[in-house]
Design a protein around this motif. Structure first.
Motif, PDB file in Angstrom:
ATOM      1  N   ALA A 155      -8.816  17.377  -9.073  1.00 31.91           N
ATOM      2  CA  ALA A 155      -9.621  18.526  -9.513  1.00 31.91           C
ATOM      3  C   ALA A 155      -8.742  19.769  -9.617  1.00 31.91           C
ATOM      4  CB  ALA A 155     -10.774  18.764  -8.539  1.00 31.91           C
ATOM      5  N   THR A 156      -7.822  19.914  -8.686  1.00 24.80           N
ATOM      6  CA  THR A 156      -6.923  21.070  -8.706  1.00 24.80           C
ATOM      7  C   THR A 156      -6.001  21.016  -9.914  1.00 24.80           C
ATOM      8  OG1 THR A 156      -7.000  21.218  -6.297  1.00 24.80           O
ATOM      9  CG2 THR A 156      -5.167  22.313  -7.382  1.00 24.80           C
ATOM     10  N   LYS A 157      -5.439  19.846 -10.186  1.00 25.72           N
ATOM     11  CA  LYS A 157      -4.539  19.702 -11.334  1.00 25.72           C
ATOM     12  C   LYS A 157      -5.278  19.957 -12.648  1.00 25.72           C
ATOM     13  CE  LYS A 157      -1.004  16.692  -9.405  1.00 25.72           C
ATOM     14  NZ  LYS A 157      -0.059  17.715  -9.110  1.00 25.72           N
ATOM     15  N   THR A 158      -6.492  19.467 -12.765  1.00 28.51           N
ATOM     16  CA  THR A 158      -7.287  19.684 -13.970  1.00 28.51           C
ATOM     17  C   THR A 158      -7.547  21.169 -14.175  1.00 28.51           C
ATOM     18  OG1 THR A 158      -8.339  17.521 -13.741  1.00 28.51           O
ATOM     19  CG2 THR A 158      -9.475  19.133 -15.114  1.00 28.51           C
ATOM     20  N   ALA A 159      -7.920  21.868 -13.122  1.00 30.18           N
ATOM     21  CA  ALA A 159      -8.185  23.302 -13.224  1.00 30.18           C
ATOM     22  C   ALA A 159      -6.913  24.062 -13.603  1.00 30.18           C
ATOM     23  CB  ALA A 159      -8.750  23.835 -11.903  1.00 30.18           C
ATOM     24  N   GLU A 160      -5.771  23.643 -13.052  1.00 27.10           N
ATOM     25  CA  GLU A 160      -4.500  24.296 -13.390  1.00 27.10           C
ATOM     26  C   GLU A 160      -4.157  24.096 -14.862  1.00 27.10           C
ATOM     27  OE1 GLU A 160      -1.667  22.622 -10.652  1.00 27.10           O
ATOM     28  OE2 GLU A 160      -2.387  23.829  -8.987  1.00 27.10           O
ATOM     29  N   VAL A 161      -4.358  22.885 -15.372  1.00 22.46           N
ATOM     30  CA  VAL A 161      -4.057  22.596 -16.783  1.00 22.46           C
ATOM     31  C   VAL A 161      -4.945  23.430 -17.689  1.00 22.46           C
ATOM     32  CG1 VAL A 161      -4.208  20.805 -18.569  1.00 22.46           C
ATOM     33  CG2 VAL A 161      -3.125  20.286 -16.377  1.00 22.46           C
ATOM     34  N   ILE A 162      -6.220  23.509 -17.369  1.00 23.44           N
ATOM     35  CA  ILE A 162      -7.156  24.290 -18.183  1.00 23.44           C
ATOM     36  C   ILE A 162      -6.764  25.764 -18.160  1.00 23.44           C
ATOM     37  CG2 ILE A 162      -9.552  25.109 -18.285  1.00 23.44           C
ATOM     38  CD1 ILE A 162     -10.345  22.214 -17.564  1.00 23.44           C
ATOM     39  N   GLU A 163      -6.365  26.266 -17.000  1.00 24.98           N
ATOM     40  CA  GLU A 163      -5.945  27.664 -16.902  1.00 24.98           C
ATOM     41  C   GLU A 163      -4.712  27.924 -17.774  1.00 24.98           C
ATOM     42  OE1 GLU A 163      -4.366  30.688 -13.467  1.00 24.98           O
ATOM     43  OE2 GLU A 163      -5.799  29.151 -12.894  1.00 24.98           O
TER      44      GLU A 163
ATOM     45  N   GLN B 215      -7.647  27.774  -4.867  1.00 26.49           N
ATOM     46  CA  GLN B 215      -8.806  26.964  -4.469  1.00 26.49           C
ATOM     47  C   GLN B 215     -10.090  27.554  -5.038  1.00 26.49           C
ATOM     48  OE1 GLN B 215      -8.653  23.993  -3.092  1.00 26.49           O
ATOM     49  NE2 GLN B 215      -6.438  24.199  -2.994  1.00 26.49           N
ATOM     50  N   LEU B 216     -10.196  28.875  -5.028  1.00 17.99           N
ATOM     51  CA  LEU B 216     -11.372  29.530  -5.611  1.00 17.99           C
ATOM     52  C   LEU B 216     -11.438  29.289  -7.117  1.00 17.99           C
ATOM     53  CD1 LEU B 216     -11.373  32.850  -3.588  1.00 17.99           C
ATOM     54  CD2 LEU B 216     -13.233  31.177  -3.661  1.00 17.99           C
ATOM     55  N   ARG B 217     -10.285  29.274  -7.777  1.00 22.63           N
ATOM     56  CA  ARG B 217     -10.260  28.995  -9.221  1.00 22.63           C
ATOM     57  C   ARG B 217     -10.754  27.582  -9.512  1.00 22.63           C
ATOM     58  NH1 ARG B 217      -4.939  32.385 -10.208  1.00 22.63           N
ATOM     59  NH2 ARG B 217      -5.917  34.207 -11.133  1.00 22.63           N
ATOM     60  N   VAL B 218     -10.406  26.646  -8.654  1.00 24.30           N
ATOM     61  CA  VAL B 218     -10.878  25.271  -8.817  1.00 24.30           C
ATOM     62  C   VAL B 218     -12.394  25.229  -8.657  1.00 24.30           C
ATOM     63  CG1 VAL B 218     -10.833  22.946  -7.826  1.00 24.30           C
ATOM     64  CG2 VAL B 218      -8.695  24.223  -8.102  1.00 24.30           C
ATOM     65  N   ILE B 219     -12.894  25.887  -7.628  1.00 25.66           N
ATOM     66  CA  ILE B 219     -14.349  25.935  -7.406  1.00 25.66           C
ATOM     67  C   ILE B 219     -15.025  26.606  -8.598  1.00 25.66           C
ATOM     68  CG2 ILE B 219     -16.172  26.941  -5.962  1.00 25.66           C
ATOM     69  CD1 ILE B 219     -14.162  26.584  -3.574  1.00 25.66           C
ATOM     70  N   TYR B 220     -14.459  27.708  -9.072  1.00 28.36           N
ATOM     71  CA  TYR B 220     -15.011  28.414 -10.226  1.00 28.36           C
ATOM     72  C   TYR B 220     -15.065  27.476 -11.430  1.00 28.36           C
ATOM     73  CZ  TYR B 220     -15.549  31.824 -13.967  1.00 28.36           C
ATOM     74  OH  TYR B 220     -16.016  32.513 -15.059  1.00 28.36           O
ATOM     75  N   HIS B 221     -13.982  26.762 -11.669  1.00 30.52           N
ATOM     76  CA  HIS B 221     -13.929  25.837 -12.805  1.00 30.52           C
ATOM     77  C   HIS B 221     -15.036  24.778 -12.702  1.00 30.52           C
ATOM     78  CE1 HIS B 221     -12.532  22.987 -15.761  1.00 30.52           C
ATOM     79  NE2 HIS B 221     -12.440  22.071 -14.834  1.00 30.52           N
TER      80      HIS B 221
END
Length: 114
Positions: free
Chosen positions: A87-95, A58-64
């Motif tokens: 938003a979570t899926k997008t952040a995971e894909v980018i990571e 969740q923090l990674r999503v906020i960071y993104h």
């Protein structure tokens, strides 16, 4: 047959460990904890925050959203309220893409050394 130690995965992480993972100051994580309702951090008896892998995601999503996309806190909160899963899926894909990019750079460097 020799005894094998079972692999023990860490369940909780300290704020120092999480801040190092994200590359931000612990004070920013404390601030986000107060600002974002999606964070439901547990605390020890001493009042120290402890983080699960889900909390870190969740923090990674906020960071993104805030640091990489440049969204305001208000905009990030609204997006997470409207479409948290997206938003979570997008952040995971980018990571994952960043990890692949790093691996490719390492391969390129190895090949250049040969």
């Amino acid at each position: 047959m020799p005894y094998k130690e079972p692999k023990i995965e860490k369940v909780f992480f300290s704020i120092g460990e999480v801040s190092e993972m994200l590359g931000v100051n612990p004070s920013l994580i404390r601030f986000w904890d107060k600002e974002f309702a999606i964070l439901k951090l547990q605390k020890t008896a001493r009042g120290n925050r402890i983080f699960t892998k889900d909390d870190i995601q969740q923090l990674r999503v906020i960071y993104h959203l805030v640091k990489e996309k440049g969204m305001t806190l208000k905009g990030a909160k609204q997006l997470l309220h409207r479409n948290r899963e997206g938003a979570t899926k997008t952040a995971e894909v980018i990571e994952k893409l960043l990890q692949i990019k790093q691996q490719l750079a390492e391969i390129r460097n190895e090949l250049a050394e040969e």
